[in-house]
Design a protein around this motif. Structure first.
Motif, PDB file in Angstrom:
ATOM      1  N   PRO A 127      35.812  36.721  40.886  1.00 25.63           N
ATOM      2  CA  PRO A 127      36.826  35.714  41.203  1.00 25.63           C
ATOM      3  C   PRO A 127      36.957  35.537  42.708  1.00 25.63           C
ATOM      4  N   THR A 128      37.334  34.352  43.117  1.00 24.66           N
ATOM      5  CA  THR A 128      37.579  34.078  44.533  1.00 24.66           C
ATOM      6  C   THR A 128      39.058  34.295  44.840  1.00 24.66           C
ATOM      7  N   LEU A 129      39.383  34.327  46.127  1.00 27.76           N
ATOM      8  CA  LEU A 129      40.784  34.472  46.508  1.00 27.76           C
ATOM      9  C   LEU A 129      41.598  33.277  46.020  1.00 27.76           C
ATOM     10  N   CYS A 187      45.333  43.639  37.311  1.00 23.79           N
ATOM     11  CA  CYS A 187      44.040  42.955  37.279  1.00 23.79           C
ATOM     12  C   CYS A 187      43.751  42.567  35.840  1.00 23.79           C
ATOM     13  N   SER A 188      42.535  42.091  35.580  1.00 20.44           N
ATOM     14  CA  SER A 188      42.156  41.698  34.224  1.00 20.44           C
ATOM     15  C   SER A 188      41.954  42.932  33.342  1.00 20.44           C
ATOM     16  N   PRO A 217      36.806  37.036  36.152  1.00 20.55           N
ATOM     17  CA  PRO A 217      37.975  36.279  36.623  1.00 20.55           C
ATOM     18  C   PRO A 217      39.060  36.159  35.572  1.00 20.55           C
ATOM     19  N   GLY A 218      39.166  37.153  34.690  1.00 19.95           N
ATOM     20  CA  GLY A 218      40.165  37.108  33.625  1.00 19.95           C
ATOM     21  C   GLY A 218      41.584  37.150  34.155  1.00 19.95           C
ATOM     22  N   PRO A 219      42.561  36.793  33.311  1.00 21.34           N
ATOM     23  CA  PRO A 219      43.968  36.764  33.741  1.00 21.34           C
ATOM     24  C   PRO A 219      44.498  38.161  34.049  1.00 21.34           C
ATOM     25  N   PRO A 220      45.474  38.275  34.942  1.00 18.51           N
ATOM     26  CA  PRO A 220      46.045  39.591  35.291  1.00 18.51           C
ATOM     27  C   PRO A 220      46.950  40.110  34.183  1.00 18.51           C
ATOM     28  N   GLU A 248      31.184  41.904  32.665  1.00 23.80           N
ATOM     29  CA  GLU A 248      32.159  42.144  31.612  1.00 23.80           C
ATOM     30  C   GLU A 248      31.706  43.222  30.636  1.00 23.80           C
ATOM     31  N   ASP A 249      30.394  43.439  30.530  1.00 23.36           N
ATOM     32  CA  ASP A 249      29.864  44.418  29.576  1.00 23.36           C
ATOM     33  C   ASP A 249      29.477  45.735  30.242  1.00 23.36           C
ATOM     34  N   SER A 250      29.952  45.963  31.466  1.00 23.77           N
ATOM     35  CA  SER A 250      29.562  47.157  32.214  1.00 23.77           C
ATOM     36  C   SER A 250      30.164  48.423  31.614  1.00 23.77           C
ATOM     37  N   ALA A 251      29.448  49.512  31.834  1.00 25.07           N
ATOM     38  CA  ALA A 251      29.930  50.849  31.484  1.00 25.07           C
ATOM     39  C   ALA A 251      29.525  51.778  32.617  1.00 25.07           C
TER      40      ALA A 251
END
Length: 469
Positions: free
Chosen positions: A313-315, A422-423, A408-411, A249-252
């Motif tokens: 996230p998984t399918l 996507c998230s 796995p955040g909401p779309p 989540e903190d990637s750049a």
């Protein structure tokens, strides 16, 4: 023919260009040297091809200059357009082999160039040939390495290639057919994975051909290293980018570098195929990290470690998010019809009657309608009835390749102008990540279909209207 054995090539210091201080790709517990028959083999990681999505099948309304009904959109995010078959697929898991097949440098020979083919006649001997001039070549012989497994990637369909990769054109789809000229090398690169924990994976430019050889011709970029060894670059190069902060989540986005045949890291050349190499980056290594991007000049691959995939996230989670979004019963603010994302299991067809559509400039989500067209601005330009902004009006499709997601955040966000959902953190990361294109250009692109992103941010927050009741 003059053969000069160089004992230093096979010494521990130079036999494998590794960096002792580098961290491994992942750490997993090992049952021992060889997995038991009833156990799954150790997985080193997975390679995922970016942009495995293709629009078309039928002529679209934008191509016809009409906007009278939903356009056909055959989306293949998550698999190749022609389907995953054998070694040509959208993703490949690299697992520990039953027997090690890795190789490492052994002895270096100086020979006269006309006798190179005779010196390389032994197919069981891996080697790299550096042609320095018409009369002088250097051959580095490689020997078996029982501590590593080797996996080769390229355009060739020969048996020594483990992962067959073809060009992915901007906007999605693979460049196929006899007229399509590929810029991906037949033997593009190789990945060597340690068979013992922490199962470190390292990438090298170029792969061995059917004769177990790598040839760097007279025009290829090549040079002697300060310690008297040889190194070089392939014609179009192998570029790698490691994300800052890992793939989370903190990637750049990180900085793109070029990997040499011996696995050293260099700054980019002035153009993709320039003969002058970049500068050596001594504090960086060829060790693949979770989220590392590998560009082969025509296709870009994402490396995911087993530990990183556990956070993705998984399918099942993606399907649960789809059902949750549909359970909220979003409505078209004008037609007042209930909208719903279609199930991927129903097949890849044109948008159905309940498909959500979005104005990508403002993010307002509607059902499909045929009015508001601004033909003077283009066949796909529409005016949003809520805010009056004019821009592309496209159907929304949930991204189906879970390995491309940071969390796995909401779309909640969609890429512009393709409409893949996507998230928020996934959308913003890819919108800020420039991907190589051509000889020296970079463009941010949708990871699901490869479409170049447009607009100020490359993505938009989706604005749904809930049910009136």
């Amino acid at each position: 023919m003059v053969l000069e054995g160089n004992p230093e090539v096979g010494s521990p210091r130079n036999s494998n260009l590794r960096h002792p201080g580098s961290q491994g790709s992942c750490v997993l517990s090992s049952p021992g040297e060889d997995a038991q028959p009833d156990q799954e083999p150790i997985k080193y990681g997975e390679l995922i091809v970016l942009g495995c999505c293709e629009e078309g099948g039928e002529e679209t309304e934008a191509q016809r200059g009409e906007v009278t009904g939903p356009r056909a959109h055959s989306c293949y995010n998550g698999c190749l357009a022609s389907g995953d078959k054998g070694r040509r697929r959208s993703r490949l898991a690299l697992s520990r082999r039953p027997h090690a097949n890795g190789v490492k440098p052994d002895v270096m020979h100086h020979i006269s160039t006309p006798l190179v083919s005779k010196a390389l006649s032994n197919r069981g001997q891996h080697s790299i040939s550096y042609t320095l001039s018409r009369s002088h070549s250097v051959i580095v012989e490689y020997t078996h390495d029982s501590d590593t497994d080797m996996f080769q990637i390229g355009r060739s369909t020969e048996n020594m290639i483990d992962f067959v990769v073809t060009d992915t054109s901007p906007g999605g789809g693979a460049a196929e057919g006899p007229s399509a000229q590929s810029t991906i090398s037949r033997y593009a690169c190789r990945i060597l994975c340690d068979r013992r924990p922490p199962y470190t994976a390292r990438i090298y430019a170029a792969g061995f051909d059917a004769s177990s050889n790598i040839f760097l011709g007279e025009r290829a970029a090549k040079w002697r290293t300060p310690d008297g060894l040889m190194d070089g670059l392939t014609t179009n190069g192998v570029l790698v980018m490691h994300p800052a902060g890992g793939f989370s989540e903190d990637s750049a986005p990180g900085v793109w570098r070029e990997i040499s045949v011996c696995g050293n890291v260099y700054t980019l050349r002035d153009s993709r195929s320039a003969q002058q190499r970049g500068k050596l980056v001594e504090n960086e290594s060829n060790v693949l990290q979770d989220g590392s991007l590998i560009d082969l000049c025509g296709a870009t691959l994402l490396w995911r470690t087993p530990a990183g995939l556990l956070r993705a996230p998984t399918l099942k989670q993606l399907e649960a998010q789809r059902q949750e979004a549909n359970a909220a019963r979003p409505q078209c603010p004008v037609g007042l019809s209930t909208l719903a994302f279609p199930s991927p299991a129903r097949g890849r067809t044109a948008p159905d009657k309940q498909q959500p559509w979005v104005y990508v400039r403002c993010g307002h989500v509607h059902g499909y309608h045929g009015w508001g067209c601004r033909r003077e601005r283009g066949p796909q330009e529409r005016e949003c009835p809520l805010c009056r902004l004019v821009g592309p009006y496209v159907p929304l499709w949930l991204g189906q390749e879970a390995g491309l997601c940071l969390d796995p955040g909401p779309p909640s966000h969609a890429f512009a102008p393709c409409g893949h959902v996507c998230s928020e953190k996934t959308a913003r990361y890819w919108a800020q990540t420039p991907l190589p294109h051509g000889t020296h250009a970079f463009h941010a692109a949708c990871p699901f279909c490869g479409a170049w992103l447009t607009g100020e941010h490359g993505c938009v927050r989706l604005i749904f209207q809930g049910p009136l009741d």
